[in-house]
Design a protein around this motif. Structure first.
Motif, mmCIF file in Angstrom:
data_model
loop_
_atom_site.group_PDB
_atom_site.id
_atom_site.type_symbol
_atom_site.label_atom_id
_atom_site.label_comp_id
_atom_site.label_asym_id
_atom_site.label_seq_id
_atom_site.Cartn_x
_atom_site.Cartn_y
_atom_site.Cartn_z
ATOM 1 N N GLN A 106 0.815 -1.221 0.000
ATOM 2 C CA GLN A 106 0.000 0.000 0.000
ATOM 3 C C GLN A 106 0.851 1.274 0.000
ATOM 4 O OE1 GLN A 106 -3.079 -1.243 -1.074
ATOM 5 N NE2 GLN A 106 -3.876 0.406 0.170
ATOM 6 N N PRO A 108 2.033 4.809 -0.906
ATOM 7 C CA PRO A 108 1.346 5.960 -1.491
ATOM 8 C C PRO A 108 1.917 6.281 -2.876
ATOM 9 C CG PRO A 108 2.064 6.413 0.752
ATOM 10 C CD PRO A 108 2.724 5.141 0.335
ATOM 11 N N SER A 109 1.137 6.969 -3.685
ATOM 12 C CA SER A 109 1.526 7.298 -5.056
ATOM 13 C C SER A 109 2.874 8.025 -5.098
ATOM 14 C CB SER A 109 0.437 8.188 -5.671
ATOM 15 O OG SER A 109 0.792 8.536 -6.968
ATOM 16 N N GLY A 110 3.714 7.602 -6.032
ATOM 17 C CA GLY A 110 5.004 8.282 -6.223
ATOM 18 C C GLY A 110 6.199 7.390 -5.968
ATOM 19 N N PRO A 112 6.704 3.516 -5.844
ATOM 20 C CA PRO A 112 6.177 2.151 -5.903
ATOM 21 C C PRO A 112 7.142 1.104 -5.357
ATOM 22 C CG PRO A 112 6.949 2.825 -8.065
ATOM 23 C CD PRO A 112 7.148 4.011 -7.163
#
Ligand code: RP5
Length: 174
Positions: A106, A108-110, A112
């Motif tokens: 999980q 967060p975006s940015g 991976p």
């Protein structure tokens, strides 16, 4: 620490080693250079940050990072290096590794982290080898051979099942 390796395998504790060795074994089978390190971003943060810097300086191509519990190790490394990071959620005692899985997958975006199954260190090794194979013809051939051998193994098993039936098959498996 070695001068030049293609893959770095990192784990948060020596209690992860019995799982993470499966990634190392697959890389050995594929003839891919690697180094293995125990470092914790919460128990020895300075050493972990120094090591992340050295991975970037040495242009290591892929990182495999295994951790259990509140497993932030793969994400913290991914934040500091330009190469792909594969996270291995380690089965934890209290929550059976679901905590590790969620912590790693999980992100967060940015930033991976490519996440494999709980205790899926072998798949992490396969994925790392596959990434290396995109720019390495020798490894590419080995990955093709590996997949072809799995294909044959399953077809052979099915042929045997059709031939002798499930009872005899199960007997042979004992
Ligand atoms: C994490 O805490 C490690 O990755 C390990 O899976 C877990 C438990 O560590 P130990 O208490 O067994 O050293 O940092």
């Amino acid at each position: 620490m070695k001068e030049n390796v293609d893959v770095a395998i990192i784990m948060g504790s020596d209690s992860d080693l019995s799982i993470m060795k499966d990634a190392a074994k697959f890389l050995e089978d594929m003839g891919i250079s690697y180094e293995m390190t125990i470092l914790s971003v919460h128990r020895c943060p300075d050493a972990a940050f120094d090591y992340a810097k050295s991975l970037k300086d040495r242009k290591v191509k892929v990182i495999i990072a295994g951790a259990g519990g509140a497993a932030h190790l793969p994400g913290v490394f991914a934040a500091q290096v330009p190469c792909p990071v594969i996270g291995v959620p380690i089965m934890s005692k209290t929550l059976n590794g679901v905590d590790s899985l969620y912590s790693i997958v999980q992100m967060p975006s940015g930033i991976p982290v490519a996440t494999v199954a709980i205790n899926g260190a072998k798949n992490a090794g396969i994925l790392a080898a596959t990434i290396i194979s995109t720019a390495n013809e020798e490894v590419y051939k080995k990955i093709c051979d590996y997949k072809a051998s799995m294909n044959t193994a399953v077809l052979d098993k099915n042929e045997k099942l059709q031939k002798i039936g499930y009872e005899a098959y199960l007997n042979d498996m004992k």
